[in-house]
Write an enzyme that holds these catalytic residues in place. Structure first.
Site, short mmCIF file in Angstrom:
data_model
loop_
_atom_site.label_atom_id
_atom_site.label_comp_id
_atom_site.label_asym_id
_atom_site.label_seq_id
_atom_site.Cartn_x
_atom_site.Cartn_y
_atom_site.Cartn_z
N PRO A 79 0.82 -1.22 0.00
CA PRO A 79 0.00 0.00 0.00
C PRO A 79 0.85 1.26 0.00
O PRO A 79 1.88 1.34 0.66
CB PRO A 79 -0.80 -0.11 1.30
CG PRO A 79 0.04 -0.96 2.19
CD PRO A 79 0.74 -1.93 1.27
N GLU A 80 0.41 2.24 -0.78
CA GLU A 80 1.05 3.56 -0.82
C GLU A 80 0.01 4.58 -0.35
O GLU A 80 -1.08 4.21 0.08
CB GLU A 80 1.55 3.84 -2.24
CG GLU A 80 2.50 2.73 -2.74
CD GLU A 80 3.00 2.95 -4.16
OE1 GLU A 80 3.14 4.11 -4.57
OE2 GLU A 80 3.24 1.95 -4.85
N ARG B 10 22.44 14.89 -5.51
CA ARG B 10 22.35 13.43 -5.33
C ARG B 10 22.62 12.68 -6.62
O ARG B 10 22.06 13.00 -7.66
CB ARG B 10 20.98 13.05 -4.75
CG ARG B 10 20.82 13.60 -3.34
CD ARG B 10 19.56 13.15 -2.68
NE ARG B 10 19.49 11.70 -2.50
CZ ARG B 10 18.48 11.10 -1.88
NH1 ARG B 10 17.49 11.81 -1.39
NH2 ARG B 10 18.48 9.79 -1.75
N ARG C 13 0.75 -11.30 5.15
CA ARG C 13 2.21 -11.43 5.20
C ARG C 13 2.79 -11.09 6.58
O ARG C 13 3.96 -11.34 6.84
CB ARG C 13 2.87 -10.54 4.14
CG ARG C 13 2.39 -10.79 2.71
CD ARG C 13 3.16 -11.84 1.96
NE ARG C 13 4.62 -11.75 2.06
CZ ARG C 13 5.41 -11.20 1.15
NH1 ARG C 13 4.90 -10.65 0.07
NH2 ARG C 13 6.71 -11.21 1.31
N HIS D 278 -6.89 -14.56 8.25
CA HIS D 278 -5.65 -13.87 8.62
C HIS D 278 -5.88 -12.65 9.50
O HIS D 278 -5.18 -11.65 9.38
CB HIS D 278 -4.85 -13.47 7.38
CG HIS D 278 -4.51 -14.63 6.48
ND1 HIS D 278 -5.28 -14.96 5.39
CD2 HIS D 278 -3.52 -15.52 6.53
CE1 HIS D 278 -4.76 -16.03 4.80
NE2 HIS D 278 -3.68 -16.39 5.47
#
Ligand SMILES: [Zn+2]
Length: 278
Positions: A2-3, A149, A107, A88
């Protein structure tokens, strides 16, 4: 994984059910969720408290409680809330109106951290840059974070202190919108490109929130429609929606990365040099 849009969708659903409600019972079955804290102790502290608000910061859901405690929930890979019994289940909260809130995580990488509000704010500020849809995420801020960077820009924007809440899907989408090659060293972006990247990030995230996140078919974030809007992510060998060139796949900073080798070409001339050559 998820974002920001998937986490925001989870936040909104949790807020609709839990906002203002007292937690009459709490059960945490998975010690990994709260470690190093004892899950039964965390559950005992939650019991009797009232949910004052459900906020989000980057990829964290912040459950604010009347006691002054905050529960920081990070969904990691597959965590999420369910309102009907599910497989779960790792924790279950029962609310005063009879609502049942289960935390599901196949997970088991998700975390629950119960802490007081001051420590929570400190931790969230250390881990996250400004909210990308908020006023602090300016072109100046992004330019400062990328300056000097050598890392590929894709890797640089996955750093949560640069763009809170961005992950693999929305970074590929943002770079496609901005027409920037994901391998380009972050410090070599022109001011114009940084501005386009900021716009692309916000566009991809807003679309993701509007479509209630991406449902990748694994059952974790079911119901989202963002997968229908993908321009680059997961579209390897399909034509680029902008120019028709097949979308390419590579690895950047260890992450699978999809991009258009034509309109996100590494050596794409800047607008000023294009203009001067006309
Ligand atoms: Zn293209």
């Amino acid at each position: 994984m998820p974002e920001l849009p998937e986490v925001e969708t989870e936040r909104g659903r949790l807020a609709a059910v839990a906002d203002g409600k007292r937690i009459v019972s709490a059960r945490i079955d998975d010690a990994r969720l709260t470690r190093p804290e004892d899950p039964s102790l965390v559950a005992a502290i939650l019991e009797g408290d009232r949910v004052a608000a459900v906020d989000r910061r980057g990829k964290y859901i912040v459950v604010r409680l009347d006691s002054g405690n905050d529960l920081l929930v990070h969904l990691r890979m597959t965590g999420g809330f369910r309102y009907a019994p599910a497989t779960h289940e790792r924790a279950v909260l029962e609310l005063e109106d009879g609502s049942r809130v289960a935390y599901r995580d196949t997970r088991r990488f998700g975390t629950w951290l119960l802490t007081d509000d001051e420590d929570a704010e400190r931790l969230l500020d250390v881990k996250n840059g400004p909210e990308p849809l908020g006023p602090g995420f300016t072109t100046d801020f992004l330019a400062r974070r990328l300056a000097g960077r050598k890392a590929p820009v894709k890797a640089a924007i996955l750093d949560q202190r640069t763009v809170a809440g961005l992950g693999n899907i929305y970074s590929d989408e943002a770079l496609w919108y901005a027409r920037i090659n994901p391998m380009k060293p972050a410090g070599e972006l022109s001011r114009e490109e940084v501005a386009a990247l900021r716009t692309g990030i916000r566009k991809a995230l807003r679309l993701g929130i509007d479509r209630q996140g991406a449902d990748l078919g694994d059952g974790a974030y079911a119901g989202g429609r963002m997968q229908d809007e993908f321009r680059a992510y997961g579209r390897e060998d399909e034509p680029c929606p902008r120019c028709g060139t097949p979308i390419a796949k590579t690895r950047v900073g260890g992450r699978g990365t999809s991009y258009c080798p034509s309109c996100q070409a590494a050596s794409r001339p800047s607008r000023s040099s294009r203009q001067s050559s006309v």
